[in-house]
Design an enzyme around this catalytic site. Sequence first.
Site, PDB file in Angstrom:
ATOM      1  N   TYR A   1     -52.225  59.002  12.857  1.00  0.00           N
ATOM      2  CA  TYR A   1     -52.866  60.335  13.223  1.00  0.00           C
ATOM      3  C   TYR A   1     -54.097  60.492  12.289  1.00  0.00           C
ATOM      4  CZ  TYR A   1     -48.698  60.813  15.945  1.00  0.00           C
ATOM      5  OH  TYR A   1     -47.681  60.573  16.900  1.00  0.00           O
TER       6      TYR A   1
ATOM      7  N   GLN B   1     -53.725  58.206  17.450  1.00  0.00           N
ATOM      8  CA  GLN B   1     -54.006  59.240  18.233  1.00  0.00           C
ATOM      9  C   GLN B   1     -55.329  59.063  18.639  1.00  0.00           C
ATOM     10  OE1 GLN B   1     -53.454  61.154  20.662  1.00  0.00           O
ATOM     11  NE2 GLN B   1     -51.777  62.236  19.563  1.00  0.00           N
TER      12      GLN B   1
ATOM     13  N   GLY C   1     -41.304  60.689  19.635  1.00  0.00           N
ATOM     14  CA  GLY C   1     -41.458  61.559  20.780  1.00  0.00           C
ATOM     15  C   GLY C   1     -41.501  63.135  20.346  1.00  0.00           C
ATOM     16  N   ASP C   2     -42.035  63.805  21.634  1.00  0.00           N
ATOM     17  CA  ASP C   2     -42.287  65.124  21.227  1.00  0.00           C
ATOM     18  C   ASP C   2     -41.053  66.044  21.477  1.00  0.00           C
ATOM     19  OD1 ASP C   2     -44.880  64.921  21.350  1.00  0.00           O
ATOM     20  OD2 ASP C   2     -45.001  64.880  23.235  1.00  0.00           O
TER      21      ASP C   2
ATOM     22  N   GLU D   1     -54.008  51.801  28.091  1.00  0.00           N
ATOM     23  CA  GLU D   1     -52.853  52.614  28.101  1.00  0.00           C
ATOM     24  C   GLU D   1     -52.939  53.396  29.437  1.00  0.00           C
ATOM     25  OE1 GLU D   1     -51.121  54.978  24.949  1.00  0.00           O
ATOM     26  OE2 GLU D   1     -51.229  56.674  26.074  1.00  0.00           O
TER      27      GLU D   1
ATOM     28  N   HIS E   1     -50.430  64.549  12.021  1.00  0.00           N
ATOM     29  CA  HIS E   1     -49.525  64.670  13.034  1.00  0.00           C
ATOM     30  C   HIS E   1     -49.406  66.294  13.279  1.00  0.00           C
ATOM     31  CE1 HIS E   1     -45.740  65.524  15.537  1.00  0.00           C
ATOM     32  NE2 HIS E   1     -45.868  64.369  15.809  1.00  0.00           N
TER      33      HIS E   1
ATOM     34  N   HIS F   1     -43.603  51.815  26.006  1.00  0.00           N
ATOM     35  CA  HIS F   1     -43.507  52.914  25.062  1.00  0.00           C
ATOM     36  C   HIS F   1     -41.741  53.439  25.138  1.00  0.00           C
ATOM     37  CE1 HIS F   1     -47.610  54.619  24.455  1.00  0.00           C
ATOM     38  NE2 HIS F   1     -47.733  53.473  25.113  1.00  0.00           N
TER      39      HIS F   1
END
Length: 289
Positions: A147, A178, A108-109, A17, A151, A77
């Site tokens: 995760y 993650q 997304g954040d 990545e 998360h 992404h």
Amino acid sequence: MKFSELYQDGQFHHSIEVFPPKTDKSRETLITELTALQATKPAYVSVTYGAMGSTRDLTKDLAIQIHDDFKCPTAFHFTCVGADREAIKNYVTELANRDLKLVVALRGDKPQNQSTFTPPQNGFRYASELVGYLKSIGDFSIAVAGYPEKHAEAVSLEDDINHLKEKVDAGADIIITQLFFQNERYYDWVEKIRAKGINIPVVAGIMPMRNAAQIKRITGLCGASLPQDLLSQIERFQDDADSIVKLGIDHASKQCLDLRKQGVAGIHFYCLNKADSVLAVLNNMGIKS
């Protein structure tokens, strides 16, 4: 190539990545780093998407460049942030027309000044909705995030696994985790998601640390925990850049060797746009350039 096809052969695969640089000079540097990484024959390279969609065009341009110049399967992404259905369709269709159909679909954040995630008008609140929409508009192969330590916004690990199941049921082909630093937590989590009926391939996300302050910031944001012995060594070497890089290589190598021994489908390296640490880890695994 589709993600589902890649992980059907029973072989171990590694992938990389990168994030899109913001200057021409740093972009040239990244291409040099990627040239070195390409010699190890990664299964694919993924290109991240900046907070609030801030690198949307840079992501698209870099993904196209990697795909065309390296002849390498390339994933882009995409998040639910800042894009309605029409904008999403236009963006992914343009990439699909360039033969880029591997998507890492994320919610997304949320903005730092918001307590909860607010979807754009005529957009999506959850990654599962984005996955379903992408499957409805094109022949995309989709990876979603998992995760192992839940998360950061999830109320519990069980709740987070339920959301993961929704993403898988919507059409995800693989799960990329993650980053994590304790394999036991990954194995426990995989056992839990399998018990929930999530049976698609799981790719372990590994980040060889390079900087003490950086890794503390990243783990603080994403909720990944550092084992006490590793944290103690980080504290010991925090002002010694070379020692931190070596520590990162050593720890990631131990993780990756164990993961491969336990039959992990693949490892996705968060390389921070640097080749040397990942190359060293791969070399320690017997994967040479």
